[in-house]
Design a protein around this motif. Structure first.
Motif: not given
Lengths: 294, 342, 232
Positions: A97, A101, A104-105, B49, B55, B245-246, B248-249, B253, B300-301, B303-304, B307-308, B311
């Motif tokens: 992911m 990401a 996408v960015i 997943t 995945i 998937l996003v 799900i995350v 998950a 996207g940002v 999402l990142l 994730l950090y 998660p």
């Protein structure tokens, strides 16, 4: 005959483009077991940078070409350090992911900075052809193949003969043993990402003249590169390049000589080939099957 | 978590679903209908997943298969849309199994790659056979209207259909992941070698998971077509698979309840709340939000960041919160009985 | 003078499992010291706590200076070479490439001196390292570690998987390096007899703690050690 050679050279040219991006994927996977889904968008983004450096696509500039490679190199290192390294211990899903990401960015950023409008991208090669024995061979096709071949050669020389290249190979084989010999494996991973980004930039700059520069330009190329890398075994640099060239030639040949196969079917055909190969040889054509005894 | 947590949770969900249309406008009810169908899709994908650890970047295509099945049956063969829903699921599920059989030979990254190419191939196939699929032009379904003798606003009808389906398939998922099969799924996720050593056919389990998740997505896709009343090859791009998937995350998950949050995200944040947040953010930083691509960058940002920071998604955060609460309560209880422990 | 290596109350754990409980030991310049013990006693963990590959508490001092949050790379760079269990050679690379990796940290590597000690390497330069026999791989790992001219060589179970004759040859080279080059050696071994033959001093570990320490002679005379580890 004429058609055969034309198809062949186009196939070689396409194959070189797929092969260089495939090599980038393999470099990263070999070192870190990460599939970089953003490899295509990284390539696209650096191609936009090249376009900007070339006075917004006015004319090809070798100076801009090398400058772009350098920028891509540094960018790749930065991405590994800042985005990927912190997720070293995370789950596979998280890592996948994260690269998505990034995809996408970069896609959004390119559209934002340079607009999604189709742009013209110059080629370093003239669009004319050489005529050999009555057969026309496109200079652009051969030139593309040549550039990629040169880059791959330089990289091969680096890995084969330099201390750093050897350390990177050793680090990919057995990172713990390498660390005990004083190798800062973490930084070598970043170096791998740098090389991969530079290879991607080459791929992007070579494909852009034909497909025109847009933010989505590399998505199909990425799939073909994946297919090539997987065909080659995901751990074999030789396999990736060979797989790319083979795939390029095969898809073009099929497109020319097998009539039901039209351009829309290129991707499904590539996927089909991939599935078939993997069923027969699960580790790819050049890969080694790691036997898991249960 | 007490034994009653799940039934109570389900009851709460049921009440929320019943009450919601009375509280919000017809348009929002229409949107909440989509939340229901996304819940179905996400739950299905989560089984593959989150629970089986496979995945897939291609499940948007299974939604597309379901959508096109419904569309073709309704438009070209005069079926009533409701009856097409289970069939759409079955067809998508069958293709899922057909894909899953060879795909189980691949692990982790190889699988992700193969699935990444499914939606793109699907689109190619759609365009290649226009007489069957309507090609680039697509097909139009009849306008959304209430049926079965009940006359009500089409948005509400759609909402009811979606949530009836969701409220059936959601508990069904719990049944699937409970018991032996669920344990088999989880053992494949955690260690294929150990699973095989325990006599579990990992290939069989993975194929089944593929089929089940494809079935769910097919049903969701069918509902989607009914709601949108239009399909064309661009309705189901790779972005949709990524978005699933996003979801799900973000939901977490491996957690089925978390998928509710994921479904809300997929429908609302991306479409309406996302741009509002983007607007707020950009007013502070002078960003031109109408510029194409700016939305993607923020998406996207975010999402990142998730994730950090989190998660394990919303479900993970809630779990952490509950652990914290339990720990604080225990400390309080302990300190009450033994003052020296304070 | 401070010992070359000193462990002061070092404890280490793998996740929740404690593997070392307050181990203290020293290795002086030019010494050969052995760590003996059965499987799971914590011998490998002791070496790992020096080379930074395991979480630990307590102090590790090299030539009097504390190693704080050390990583394997930085430990290698201060002259402590660790030849891990299983040799750690790069099987897909050639013998020569493995050696070149040994010279990674060295500006002007002296291959000649290494080939003096391991002359047979010259004839096998282009052979893939994974196709060497176990004993040859062990020698290659030694040669590779020695190339960086470390101050201290840590060897983890060099006899593992090797026939007795080959093991003897390995220890012979180790002793030679120690005597002629002044290389200090810390060797972890299950084969107590051969280890005590090469070492001046030894420690015996049991379930993560030092139970016996002394010179090689003292240990050989110790009844408990004799019956448990020497077999007579």
């Amino acid at each position: 005959m004429q058609q055969f050679f034309q198809t062949l050279t186009t196939g070689l040219s396409d194959g070189a483009i797929y092969g260089s991006l495939a090599l980038a994927l393999v470099l990263i996977y070999k070192a870190t077991e990460v599939i970089n889904f953003a490899q295509g968008e990284m390539a696209m983004f650096t191609t936009y940078i090249a376009w900007a450096l070339m006075d917004h696509g006015a004319a090809w500039s070798w100076w801009a070409f090398f400058e772009t490679l350098a920028i891509a190199f540094v960018g790749g290192i930065a991405i590994q350090r800042v985005l990927i390294k912190p997720l070293e211990r995370a789950s596979v899903l998280t890592m996948v992911m994260a690269t998505i990401a990034l995809l996408v960015i970069l896609n959004g950023l390119a559209a934002w900075i340079w607009s999604p409008q189709l742009q013209f991208f110059p080629s370093p090669f003239p669009t004319s052809s050489w005529v050999i024995g009555g057969v026309h061979i496109s200079k652009q096709d051969l030139g593309t193949f040549g550039i990629v071949a040169a880059c791959v050669l330089v990289l091969w020389l680096f890995f084969r003969f330099t201390k750093l290249g050897l350390a990177m190979r050793a680090g990919a084989l057995n990172p713990n043993a390498a660390r005990l010999l004083g190798v800062r494996t973490s930084w070598l991973l970043a170096l791998g990402w740098g090389f991969a980004a530079a290879l991607g930039a080459v791929s992007g700059m070579m494909v852009a003249p034909t497909v025109f520069l847009t933010p989505n330009m590399m998505q199909a190329v990425l799939i073909y590169a994946f297919a090539a890398a997987v065909l080659g075994g995901l751990e074999s640099p030789v396999g990736a390049v060979a797989g790319g060239i083979g795939l390029g030639v095969m898809l073009n040949m099929l497109g020319t000589y097998v009539h039901p196969v039209t351009s829309e079917l290129r991707l499904p055909v590539a996927l089909g080939v991939l599935l078939v190969v993997l069923l027969v040889k699960p580790a790819g054509l050049f890969g080694h099957v790691t036997v898991r005894r249960v | 978590m007490s034994r009653f947590a799940k039934p109570i949770g389900f009851a709460l969900l049921f009440c929320a679903v019943v009450i919601a249309p009375f509280l919000v406008s017809n348009y929002h009810t229409y949107q909440l209908g989509f939340v229901g169908l996304y819940l179905v899709a996400l739950v299905g994908l989560d089984i593959l997943t989150g629970f089986t650890g496979q995945i897939s970047l291609g499940h948007g295509a299974f939604m597309g298969i379901g959508a096109y099945t419904t569309t073709i049956l309704v438009v070209d063969h005069g079926w009533r849309d409701l009856w097409t829903i289970p069939l759409a699921g079955v067809i998508a599920g069958a293709i899922g199994v057909a894909f899953g059989l060879p795909a189980t030979r691949f692990s982790g990254p190889y699988l992700a790659l193969a699935t990444f190419a499914i939606p793109l191939s699907f689109i190619g196939l759609l365009k290649r056979y226009p007489h069957f699929t309507g090609g680039n032009v697509g097909k139009n379904l009849p306008q959304l209207h209430s049926e079965l003798g009940w006359h009500v606003n089409p948005s509400i009808w759609f909402y009811v259909v979606c949530w009836v389906v969701a409220l059936v398939m959601f508990p069904l998922a719990f049944l699937i992941v409970r018991g032996r099969f669920g344990r088999a799924l989880r053992s494949v996720r955690d260690s294929e070698i150990a699973a095989t050593a325990n006599g579990i056919s990992t290939a069989g389990v993975k194929t089944a998971a593929f089929g089940i998740s494809a079935f769910y997505c097919g049903v969701a896709g069918s509902l989607y077509a009914i709601g949108i009343t239009y399909v064309n090859p661009d309705t189901f791009p790779i972005d949709l698979s990524i978005l699933l998937l996003v979801g799900i995350v973000l939901g977490g998950a491996g957690s089925l309840y978390g998928m509710i949050f994921g479904a809300l995200f997929v429908e609302f944040i991306r479409i309406s709340w996302g741009p509002s947040i983007l607007n707020l953010f950009s007013k502070a930083h002078h960003i031109d939000t109408h510029a194409p691509g700016s939305g993607l960058v923020v998406y996207g940002v975010v999402l990142l960041l998730v994730l950090y920071v989190a998660p394990a998604g919303a479900a993970g955060l809630i779990r952490q919160l509950m652990t914290l609460v339990t720990r604080l309560r225990r400390k309080k209880d302990a300190s009450l009985s033994d003052p020296s422990l304070v | 003078m401070a010992p070359l290596l000193e462990l002061d109350q070092v404890s280490a754990r793998y996740g929740q499992v404690a593997a070392l409980h307050g181990v203290s030991l020293t290795v002086d310049e030019g010494e050969v010291v052995a760590i003996l013990g059965a499987n799971g006693a914590g011998k490998t963990t002791t070496l790992r706590s020096v080379s930074g590959t395991v979480r630990k508490s307590g102090d590790v001092l090299v030539a009097g200076k504390r190693l704080s949050r050390a990583t394997p790379e930085s430990v290698a760079r201060i002259g402590v070479a660790h030849v891990p269990e299983g040799r750690g050679i790069f099987a897909e690379l050639t013998v020569w490439e493995n050696l070149r990796m040994g010279a990674y940290m060295v500006r002007r590597p002296d291959f000649k001196i290494v080939l003096d000690y391991f002359p047979w390497l010259e004839s096998r330069r282009n052979q893939q390292a994974g196709t060497l026999s176990g004993g040859e791989q062990q020698m290659l790992a030694l040669a590779r570690a020695f190339l960086a001219r470390p101050r201290l060589l840590m060897l983890d179970e060099p006899s593992l998987g090797l026939a007795p004759l080959v093991t003897r040859e390995v220890f012979r080279v180790v002793s030679e390096l120690n005597q002629k080059e002044g290389l200090a050696v810390l060797v972890v071994e299950q084969n107590a007899a051969i280890a005590l033959g090469a070492a001046q001093r030894a420690y015996v570990l049991e379930t993560g703690s030092v139970v016996v320490a002394g010179t090689a002679d003292e240990l050989r005379a110790n009844d408990a050690v004799r019956t448990a580890y020497l077999g007579y």
